[in-house]
Design a protein around this motif. Structure first.
Motif, PDB file in Angstrom:
ATOM      1  N   ASP A  15      -2.011  -1.183   2.171  1.00  0.00           N
ATOM      2  CA  ASP A  15      -2.322  -0.153   1.181  1.00  0.00           C
ATOM      3  C   ASP A  15      -1.019   0.232   0.490  1.00  0.00           C
ATOM      4  O   ASP A  15      -0.092   0.726   1.147  1.00  0.00           O
ATOM      5  CB  ASP A  15      -2.971   1.056   1.856  1.00  0.00           C
ATOM      6  CG  ASP A  15      -4.364   0.744   2.362  1.00  0.00           C
ATOM      7  OD1 ASP A  15      -5.289   0.688   1.533  1.00  0.00           O
ATOM      8  OD2 ASP A  15      -4.513   0.533   3.581  1.00  0.00           O
ATOM      9  N   THR A  16      -0.948   0.043  -0.818  1.00  0.00           N
ATOM     10  CA  THR A  16       0.319   0.138  -1.536  1.00  0.00           C
ATOM     11  C   THR A  16       0.233   1.151  -2.658  1.00  0.00           C
ATOM     12  O   THR A  16      -0.770   1.196  -3.398  1.00  0.00           O
ATOM     13  CB  THR A  16       0.703  -1.234  -2.112  1.00  0.00           C
ATOM     14  OG1 THR A  16       0.611  -2.225  -1.082  1.00  0.00           O
ATOM     15  CG2 THR A  16       2.117  -1.210  -2.659  1.00  0.00           C
ATOM     16  N   CYS A  17       1.290   1.957  -2.772  1.00  0.00           N
ATOM     17  CA  CYS A  17       1.401   2.931  -3.857  1.00  0.00           C
ATOM     18  C   CYS A  17       2.702   2.676  -4.615  1.00  0.00           C
ATOM     19  O   CYS A  17       3.780   2.627  -4.015  1.00  0.00           O
ATOM     20  CB  CYS A  17       1.382   4.363  -3.300  1.00  0.00           C
ATOM     21  SG  CYS A  17       1.645   5.641  -4.551  1.00  0.00           S
ATOM     22  N   LEU A  19       5.229   4.177  -7.268  1.00  0.00           N
ATOM     23  CA  LEU A  19       5.610   5.509  -7.733  1.00  0.00           C
ATOM     24  C   LEU A  19       6.952   5.424  -8.453  1.00  0.00           C
ATOM     25  O   LEU A  19       7.820   4.649  -8.040  1.00  0.00           O
ATOM     26  CB  LEU A  19       5.731   6.441  -6.519  1.00  0.00           C
ATOM     27  CG  LEU A  19       5.840   7.952  -6.736  1.00  0.00           C
ATOM     28  CD1 LEU A  19       4.495   8.514  -7.198  1.00  0.00           C
ATOM     29  CD2 LEU A  19       6.252   8.626  -5.420  1.00  0.00           C
ATOM     30  N   VAL A  25       2.375   8.403 -10.261  1.00  0.00           N
ATOM     31  CA  VAL A  25       1.738   7.270  -9.599  1.00  0.00           C
ATOM     32  C   VAL A  25       1.392   6.224 -10.643  1.00  0.00           C
ATOM     33  O   VAL A  25       0.585   6.465 -11.552  1.00  0.00           O
ATOM     34  CB  VAL A  25       0.478   7.710  -8.832  1.00  0.00           C
ATOM     35  CG1 VAL A  25      -0.211   6.502  -8.210  1.00  0.00           C
ATOM     36  CG2 VAL A  25       0.828   8.726  -7.754  1.00  0.00           C
ATOM     37  N   GLU A  28      -2.134   2.149  -7.473  1.00  0.00           N
ATOM     38  CA  GLU A  28      -2.520   2.199  -6.055  1.00  0.00           C
ATOM     39  C   GLU A  28      -3.480   1.051  -5.794  1.00  0.00           C
ATOM     40  O   GLU A  28      -4.515   0.933  -6.466  1.00  0.00           O
ATOM     41  CB  GLU A  28      -3.177   3.532  -5.697  1.00  0.00           C
ATOM     42  CG  GLU A  28      -2.211   4.709  -5.675  1.00  0.00           C
ATOM     43  CD  GLU A  28      -2.881   6.006  -5.264  1.00  0.00           C
ATOM     44  OE1 GLU A  28      -2.274   6.792  -4.513  1.00  0.00           O
ATOM     45  OE2 GLU A  28      -4.029   6.232  -5.705  1.00  0.00           O
ATOM     46  N   SER A  30      -5.131  -1.776  -2.592  1.00  0.00           N
ATOM     47  CA  SER A  30      -5.305  -2.141  -1.186  1.00  0.00           C
ATOM     48  C   SER A  30      -5.445  -3.653  -1.118  1.00  0.00           C
ATOM     49  O   SER A  30      -6.381  -4.228  -1.698  1.00  0.00           O
ATOM     50  CB  SER A  30      -6.550  -1.464  -0.602  1.00  0.00           C
ATOM     51  OG  SER A  30      -6.691  -1.793   0.777  1.00  0.00           O
ATOM     52  N   GLU A 110      -4.519   5.566   1.845  1.00  0.00           N
ATOM     53  CA  GLU A 110      -4.002   5.737   0.488  1.00  0.00           C
ATOM     54  C   GLU A 110      -2.975   6.869   0.437  1.00  0.00           C
ATOM     55  O   GLU A 110      -1.911   6.743  -0.192  1.00  0.00           O
ATOM     56  CB  GLU A 110      -5.147   6.029  -0.489  1.00  0.00           C
ATOM     57  CG  GLU A 110      -6.101   4.860  -0.705  1.00  0.00           C
ATOM     58  CD  GLU A 110      -7.100   4.698   0.431  1.00  0.00           C
ATOM     59  OE1 GLU A 110      -7.173   5.610   1.297  1.00  0.00           O
ATOM     60  OE2 GLU A 110      -7.789   3.660   0.472  1.00  0.00           O
ATOM     61  N   ALA A 113       0.299   5.784   2.123  1.00  0.00           N
ATOM     62  CA  ALA A 113       1.114   4.926   1.262  1.00  0.00           C
ATOM     63  C   ALA A 113       1.851   5.765   0.216  1.00  0.00           C
ATOM     64  O   ALA A 113       3.030   5.524  -0.074  1.00  0.00           O
ATOM     65  CB  ALA A 113       0.236   3.878   0.582  1.00  0.00           C
ATOM     66  N   TYR A 114       1.161   6.781  -0.343  1.00  0.00           N
ATOM     67  CA  TYR A 114       1.805   7.644  -1.330  1.00  0.00           C
ATOM     68  C   TYR A 114       2.956   8.428  -0.705  1.00  0.00           C
ATOM     69  O   TYR A 114       4.035   8.557  -1.308  1.00  0.00           O
ATOM     70  CB  TYR A 114       0.777   8.614  -1.921  1.00  0.00           C
ATOM     71  CG  TYR A 114       1.414   9.724  -2.730  1.00  0.00           C
ATOM     72  CD1 TYR A 114       1.969   9.472  -3.976  1.00  0.00           C
ATOM     73  CD2 TYR A 114       1.471  11.019  -2.214  1.00  0.00           C
ATOM     74  CE1 TYR A 114       2.570  10.490  -4.713  1.00  0.00           C
ATOM     75  CE2 TYR A 114       2.071  12.041  -2.935  1.00  0.00           C
ATOM     76  CZ  TYR A 114       2.612  11.774  -4.180  1.00  0.00           C
ATOM     77  OH  TYR A 114       3.216  12.779  -4.890  1.00  0.00           O
TER      78      TYR A 114
END
Length: 408
Positions: A15-17, A19, A25, A28, A30, A110, A113-114
């Motif tokens: 799961d990647t964010c 930024l 953001v 986002e 997955s 999610e 990841a953030y």
């Protein structure tokens, strides 16, 4: 402007964010925890950088057992990402957990990841835990050896527990280890205790010499001690005796098997450690052999990853937090026991061996031993390990061989 990529790693997903440094953001996603998913993350980084040209790109994830190894290694070694000077950091999960605790929010992949990407914005993360392949290969061997040593210790404890049922006075009377091959054969043999006690001392001594291949310095004395211990011990009923004999034989077999497997790992470690040039520095220290040197090097990797010896000690958990408030300064501080427990294990074991072989370290150990009335050995040993960290850092950082202090 910085691009911050937070990845929450699990066995199945990434799961990647994405930024930026202004807390916007950008994306986002997955993705599967496969080379396909990691390649998608790379593509997103290249695409986002093509339009903005970020000054700095940082990819961060938690050290989640074995699951973070493949994506972190893939992203750190990719040539296109290297050309952009992408930094890949694997962080201590405790640091991320404390950071998340500042916010009253749900826990989802999610959000995790953030928050990892958000943590990277503050630029307060420690050195990366990524190592080159030879260090990771060595680490597999040394960590597996540590786990077998723990299993061997547990097996010995269970063996002694059941041995007390069979012959409770034995360990008090004899001055040799019950885990030697001769004693193990004697205790797990088909002969009962009464049969061993009824054997003439000369015959029992001859049996011990034969099984021990002449290694006992005084077999007659050992035979007398065994015979006396058997006579002084309680007797079990037949049903209980049979059960205890089966258990002892089972643990004896497992102990012998673990010893053989540890020797196999020791040989593999010795063959690999000689390929690392920095091993010569640690092997020059009296009392440190290939196994201890390999355990330390495998966990440290390149010593340049650490700013100084204090960072190495903290990484190993050989660190005591200061407690001060106003005019109060606590004299009692507790070792943190956080950090890399594998590195701490090999440093402490190596310190015990160096202490027995190097007069300076022996003197330091005895000094610390006599400073307190409780927990003398443990305290003195971990403090000696902390002293050893300074020498390890100097030798590895300067590529030097150990030279004993000259007496005046």
């Amino acid at each position: 402007m910085k691009l911050l990529v937070g990845i929450d790693v699990s066995s199945e997903k990434l799961d990647t964010c994405f930024l930026d440094s202004e807390d916007h953001v950008l994306l986002e996603v997955s993705l599967p925890n496969t080379i396909v998913g990691a390649s998608k993350i790379k593509e997103h980084i290249l695409r986002l950088n093509a339009s903005v040209h970020y000054d700095r790109i940082i990819v961060g994830m938690e050290a989640t057992s074995v699951y973070s190894f493949h994506p972190s290694t893939f992203l750190a070694q990719d040539d296109e990402l290297k050309a952009l000077s992408v930094e890949v950091v694997v962080m201590n999960p405790k640091a991320i957990h404390r950071f998340k605790g500042l916010f009253d929010e749900d826990k989802t992949d999610e959000i995790d990841a953030y928050r990892i990407a958000d943590f990277l914005r503050f630029d307060r993360f420690n050195v990366s835990l990524l190592k080159e392949e030879q260090y990771m290969a060595l680490q597999r061997l040394t960590r597996s050896r540590y786990q077998l040593i723990c299993q061997l210790t547990e097996m010995k404890q269970h063996f002694l527990e059941n041995l007390y049922y069979k012959c409770n006075a034995l360990t008090k009377e004899i001055d040799t280890s019950v885990f030697g091959s001769t004693m193990m054969d004697l205790l797990t043999d088909s002969m009962s205790l009464d049969e061993i006690a009824d054997m003439p001392l000369e015959e029992l001594a001859a049996f011990l010499q034969e099984k021990g291949r002449g290694r006992f310095s005084n077999p007659d004395k050992l035979a007398k001690s065994i015979s006396k211990a058997i006579r002084d011990s309680y007797r079990l009923g037949k049903v209980m005796q049979n059960s205890v004999d089966v258990v002892l034989a089972s643990y004896a077999m497992m102990i012998q098997t673990l010893r053989r497997e540890i020797k196999v790992l020791d040989n593999a470690i010795q063959n690999l450690i000689i390929t690392l040039p920095e091993s010569k520095s640690l092997l020059s220290i009296p009392g440190i052999g290939p196994v201890y040197a390999a355990g330390i090097i495998a966990e440290l990797g390149q010593v340049e990853r650490f700013e100084d010896e204090a960072k190495i000690a903290k990484y190993a958990g050989l660190y005591w937090k200061r407690k001060q408030s106003g005019n109060f300064e606590s004299e009692r501080t507790v070792m943190t026991r956080t950090g890399n427990h594998y590195l701490r294990y090999y440093l402490v074991e190596a310190a015990g061996s160096v202490m027995r072989n190097e007069p300076v370290y022996r003197e330091y150990y005895l000094k610390k031993y006599h400073e307190v009335p409780k927990h003398q050995h443990k305290r003195a040993l971990v403090l000696t390990a902390r002293k050893l960290v300074r020498m390890v850092d100097v030798l590895l950082r300067n590529h030097q061989l150990y030279a004993p202090e000259r007496s005046v």
